[in-house]
Design a protein around this motif. Structure first.
Motif, PDB file in Angstrom:
ATOM      1  N   GLU A  98      22.696 -35.142  45.495  1.00 16.81           N
ATOM      2  CA  GLU A  98      22.643 -33.912  46.286  1.00 16.81           C
ATOM      3  C   GLU A  98      22.295 -32.697  45.432  1.00 16.81           C
ATOM      4  OE1 GLU A  98      22.621 -33.673  49.442  1.00 16.81           O
ATOM      5  OE2 GLU A  98      23.020 -35.800  49.797  1.00 16.81           O
ATOM      6  N   ALA A  99      22.750 -32.688  44.182  1.00 15.51           N
ATOM      7  CA  ALA A  99      22.422 -31.565  43.301  1.00 15.51           C
ATOM      8  C   ALA A  99      20.919 -31.509  43.047  1.00 15.51           C
ATOM      9  CB  ALA A  99      23.180 -31.695  41.986  1.00 15.51           C
ATOM     10  N   LEU A 100      20.321 -32.679  42.860  1.00 13.55           N
ATOM     11  CA  LEU A 100      18.878 -32.741  42.621  1.00 13.55           C
ATOM     12  C   LEU A 100      18.108 -32.337  43.879  1.00 13.55           C
ATOM     13  CD1 LEU A 100      17.102 -33.444  40.212  1.00 13.55           C
ATOM     14  CD2 LEU A 100      16.970 -35.798  41.061  1.00 13.55           C
ATOM     15  N   VAL A 101      18.617 -32.760  45.033  1.00 10.72           N
ATOM     16  CA  VAL A 101      17.989 -32.369  46.297  1.00 10.72           C
ATOM     17  C   VAL A 101      18.065 -30.857  46.478  1.00 10.72           C
ATOM     18  CG1 VAL A 101      18.175 -32.507  48.811  1.00 10.72           C
ATOM     19  CG2 VAL A 101      18.368 -34.583  47.432  1.00 10.72           C
ATOM     20  N   GLY A 102      19.214 -30.280  46.148  1.00  7.64           N
ATOM     21  CA  GLY A 102      19.351 -28.831  46.244  1.00  7.64           C
ATOM     22  C   GLY A 102      18.397 -28.106  45.314  1.00  7.64           C
ATOM     23  N   GLU A 103      18.217 -28.650  44.117  1.00  6.52           N
ATOM     24  CA  GLU A 103      17.277 -28.054  43.164  1.00  6.52           C
ATOM     25  C   GLU A 103      15.849 -28.117  43.699  1.00  6.52           C
ATOM     26  OE1 GLU A 103      15.894 -28.616  38.479  1.00  6.52           O
ATOM     27  OE2 GLU A 103      17.551 -29.815  39.307  1.00  6.52           O
ATOM     28  N   LEU A 104      15.521 -29.235  44.344  1.00  8.29           N
ATOM     29  CA  LEU A 104      14.183 -29.388  44.919  1.00  8.29           C
ATOM     30  C   LEU A 104      13.978 -28.397  46.068  1.00  8.29           C
ATOM     31  CD1 LEU A 104      11.478 -30.826  45.196  1.00  8.29           C
ATOM     32  CD2 LEU A 104      12.630 -32.578  46.589  1.00  8.29           C
ATOM     33  N   GLU A 105      14.981 -28.267  46.920  1.00  8.86           N
ATOM     34  CA  GLU A 105      14.871 -27.315  48.032  1.00  8.86           C
ATOM     35  C   GLU A 105      14.650 -25.898  47.514  1.00  8.86           C
ATOM     36  OE1 GLU A 105      18.506 -27.926  50.122  1.00  8.86           O
ATOM     37  OE2 GLU A 105      17.707 -29.572  51.361  1.00  8.86           O
ATOM     38  N   ALA A 106      15.373 -25.533  46.454  1.00  6.36           N
ATOM     39  CA  ALA A 106      15.221 -24.191  45.881  1.00  6.36           C
ATOM     40  C   ALA A 106      13.828 -24.014  45.283  1.00  6.36           C
ATOM     41  CB  ALA A 106      16.291 -23.959  44.819  1.00  6.36           C
ATOM     42  N   ALA A 107      13.310 -25.057  44.652  1.00  8.33           N
ATOM     43  CA  ALA A 107      11.981 -24.964  44.037  1.00  8.33           C
ATOM     44  C   ALA A 107      10.900 -24.797  45.099  1.00  8.33           C
ATOM     45  CB  ALA A 107      11.713 -26.209  43.194  1.00  8.33           C
ATOM     46  N   ILE A 108      11.032 -25.531  46.202  1.00 12.29           N
ATOM     47  CA  ILE A 108      10.048 -25.409  47.282  1.00 12.29           C
ATOM     48  C   ILE A 108      10.155 -24.038  47.941  1.00 12.29           C
ATOM     49  CG2 ILE A 108       9.403 -26.302  49.554  1.00 12.29           C
ATOM     50  CD1 ILE A 108      10.141 -29.098  48.540  1.00 12.29           C
ATOM     51  N   ALA A 109      11.386 -23.541  48.101  1.00 13.89           N
ATOM     52  CA  ALA A 109      11.567 -22.203  48.662  1.00 13.89           C
ATOM     53  C   ALA A 109      10.952 -21.144  47.751  1.00 13.89           C
ATOM     54  CB  ALA A 109      13.048 -21.922  48.877  1.00 13.89           C
ATOM     55  N   ASP A 110      11.052 -21.350  46.444  1.00 14.93           N
ATOM     56  CA  ASP A 110      10.461 -20.411  45.486  1.00 14.93           C
ATOM     57  C   ASP A 110       8.944 -20.378  45.636  1.00 14.93           C
ATOM     58  OD1 ASP A 110      10.464 -18.634  43.213  1.00 14.93           O
ATOM     59  OD2 ASP A 110       9.784 -20.312  41.990  1.00 14.93           O
ATOM     60  N   VAL A 111       8.344 -21.534  45.834  1.00 16.37           N
ATOM     61  CA  VAL A 111       6.895 -21.585  46.062  1.00 16.37           C
ATOM     62  C   VAL A 111       6.544 -20.813  47.332  1.00 16.37           C
ATOM     63  CG1 VAL A 111       4.937 -23.081  46.604  1.00 16.37           C
ATOM     64  CG2 VAL A 111       6.564 -23.757  44.833  1.00 16.37           C
ATOM     65  N   GLY A 112       7.343 -21.012  48.385  1.00 15.00           N
ATOM     66  CA  GLY A 112       7.085 -20.299  49.632  1.00 15.00           C
ATOM     67  C   GLY A 112       7.174 -18.795  49.465  1.00 15.00           C
ATOM     68  N   ALA A 113       8.181 -18.333  48.728  1.00 19.25           N
ATOM     69  CA  ALA A 113       8.338 -16.891  48.506  1.00 19.25           C
ATOM     70  C   ALA A 113       7.164 -16.331  47.709  1.00 19.25           C
ATOM     71  CB  ALA A 113       9.654 -16.626  47.781  1.00 19.25           C
ATOM     72  N   LEU A 114       6.702 -17.086  46.736  1.00 17.52           N
ATOM     73  CA  LEU A 114       5.550 -16.637  45.952  1.00 17.52           C
ATOM     74  C   LEU A 114       4.295 -16.564  46.817  1.00 17.52           C
ATOM     75  CD1 LEU A 114       6.159 -18.662  42.675  1.00 17.52           C
ATOM     76  CD2 LEU A 114       6.122 -16.169  42.860  1.00 17.52           C
ATOM     77  N   LEU A 115       4.146 -17.516  47.730  1.00 16.11           N
ATOM     78  CA  LEU A 115       2.974 -17.510  48.603  1.00 16.11           C
ATOM     79  C   LEU A 115       3.004 -16.329  49.573  1.00 16.11           C
ATOM     80  CD1 LEU A 115       2.513 -21.308  49.330  1.00 16.11           C
ATOM     81  CD2 LEU A 115       0.828 -19.780  48.286  1.00 16.11           C
ATOM     82  N   VAL A 116       4.194 -15.952  50.031  1.00 14.98           N
ATOM     83  CA  VAL A 116       4.300 -14.757  50.880  1.00 14.98           C
ATOM     84  C   VAL A 116       3.766 -13.548  50.120  1.00 14.98           C
ATOM     85  CG1 VAL A 116       5.923 -13.154  51.956  1.00 14.98           C
ATOM     86  CG2 VAL A 116       6.182 -15.611  52.307  1.00 14.98           C
ATOM     87  N   ARG A 117       4.129 -13.448  48.856  1.00 13.72           N
ATOM     88  CA  ARG A 117       3.631 -12.344  48.033  1.00 13.72           C
ATOM     89  C   ARG A 117       2.117 -12.419  47.868  1.00 13.72           C
ATOM     90  NH1 ARG A 117       6.906 -12.636  42.558  1.00 13.72           N
ATOM     91  NH2 ARG A 117       5.273 -11.130  42.029  1.00 13.72           N
ATOM     92  N   ALA A 118       1.610 -13.634  47.651  1.00 12.19           N
ATOM     93  CA  ALA A 118       0.184 -13.785  47.350  1.00 12.19           C
ATOM     94  C   ALA A 118      -0.693 -13.579  48.574  1.00 12.19           C
ATOM     95  CB  ALA A 118      -0.076 -15.163  46.750  1.00 12.19           C
ATOM     96  N   ARG A 119      -0.207 -13.983  49.742  1.00 12.34           N
ATOM     97  CA  ARG A 119      -1.079 -14.021  50.910  1.00 12.34           C
ATOM     98  C   ARG A 119      -1.276 -12.657  51.578  1.00 12.34           C
ATOM     99  NH1 ARG A 119      -2.966 -18.429  52.955  1.00 12.34           N
ATOM    100  NH2 ARG A 119      -2.774 -17.777  55.128  1.00 12.34           N
ATOM    101  N   LYS A 120      -0.639 -11.619  51.070  1.00  7.67           N
ATOM    102  CA  LYS A 120      -0.971 -10.289  51.589  1.00  7.67           C
ATOM    103  C   LYS A 120      -2.238  -9.747  50.927  1.00  7.67           C
ATOM    104  CE  LYS A 120       2.025  -7.471  48.576  1.00  7.67           C
ATOM    105  NZ  LYS A 120       3.150  -6.512  48.619  1.00  7.67           N
TER     106      LYS A 120
END
Length: 257
Positions: A3-25
């Motif tokens: 579960e810790a590894l899954v949580g780390e993966l979820e956070a990493a994917i969320a980080d990519v999403g947040a970066l894309l929000v910044r980039a896509r403007k």
């Protein structure tokens, strides 16, 4: 399943999403490599969800996806760096600092997505905060804010997420219509801002790119809150009358919205 590894993966994917929000403007964030990055991020998220749904997201699979997410995040950061190093972006930053409206007008629409020049904007509005913790703010505080905006101007803001702006290209955000749920606001008559305005196509909001917007305005006061159930509705009439009187004493033009 770790579960810790899954949580780390979820956070990493969320980080990519947040970066894309910044980039896509930025226009570069929605074309060419920018469009490819979004497709890859969506595919990565789909793959992670599919493995998790089928209970196949073992540590080995999670680490593979973590590596892919880290690589994708690095590429999005690289895209953001390229945007801000591009000649048109650096020219816009220099024009903003110099107050060169013509150069800024030439550069901005090529940088931000959905940003349209508005050569003849309508009356523009800037809501004022009138409550604190559900209670009307002291009248003297609100009047002091208004006097500051009159004498010093409204400071521009810019962040990594808001459309049409960023920390190096801040702007003053104004509304194209008087919001019905805001009882106190500044109104800048059409053409009064003295600087070119730009409209955000997706929201209908307007941006004025200046370190500070110092322009004549009128304070609009609604006679009552939108509904009687609004927080502070009972106290509003007396507070509004006191504010109107204080604005008159301060020689600030005010009228009923």
């Amino acid at each position: 399943m770790d579960e810790a590894l899954v949580g780390e993966l979820e956070a990493a994917i969320a980080d990519v999403g947040a970066l894309l929000v910044r980039a896509r403007k930025y226009r570069r964030g929605q074309t060419g490599k920018g469009a490819t990055l979004l497709d890859e991020a969506l595919a990565l998220g789909d793959r992670a969800r599919r493995l998790h749904r089928h209970e196949a997201l073992d540590p080995a699979a999670a680490r593979v996806l973590l590596t892919a997410a880290a690589a994708l995040a690095a590429r999005v950061r690289g895209l953001l760096s390229a945007v801000r190093a591009a000649p048109e972006y650096r020219a816009a930053v220099a024009a903003h600092a110099a107050g060169d409206a013509a150069a800024l007008a030439a550069a901005l629409p090529a940088i931000f997505v959905g940003l349209e020049p508005a050569p003849t904007p309508p009356d523009l509005f800037y809501p004022l905060a009138w409550q604190r913790r559900g209670e009307p703010r002291p009248v003297a505080e609100v009047v002091a804010d208004v006097q500051h905006y009159r004498d010093e101007g409204i400071a521009a803001e810019g962040d990594d997420v808001a459309p049409g702006t960023d920390p190096e290209l801040p702007a003053v955000l104004l509304l194209g219509e008087a919001p019905p749920d805001e009882p106190v606001m500044l109104r800048f008559q059409s053409g009064a801002c003295g600087r070119p305005a730009y409209r955000l196509a997706d929201t209908g909001e307007f941006l004025v790119y200046a370190p500070r917007l110092r322009a004549p305005f009128t304070v609009l006061l609604r006679p009552a809150l939108e509904t009687e159930d609004d927080e502070g509705a009972g106290a509003y009439p007396v507070w509004r009358a006191a504010l109107a009187a204080a604005l008159a004493t301060a020689n600030v033009p005010a009228e009923e919205a």
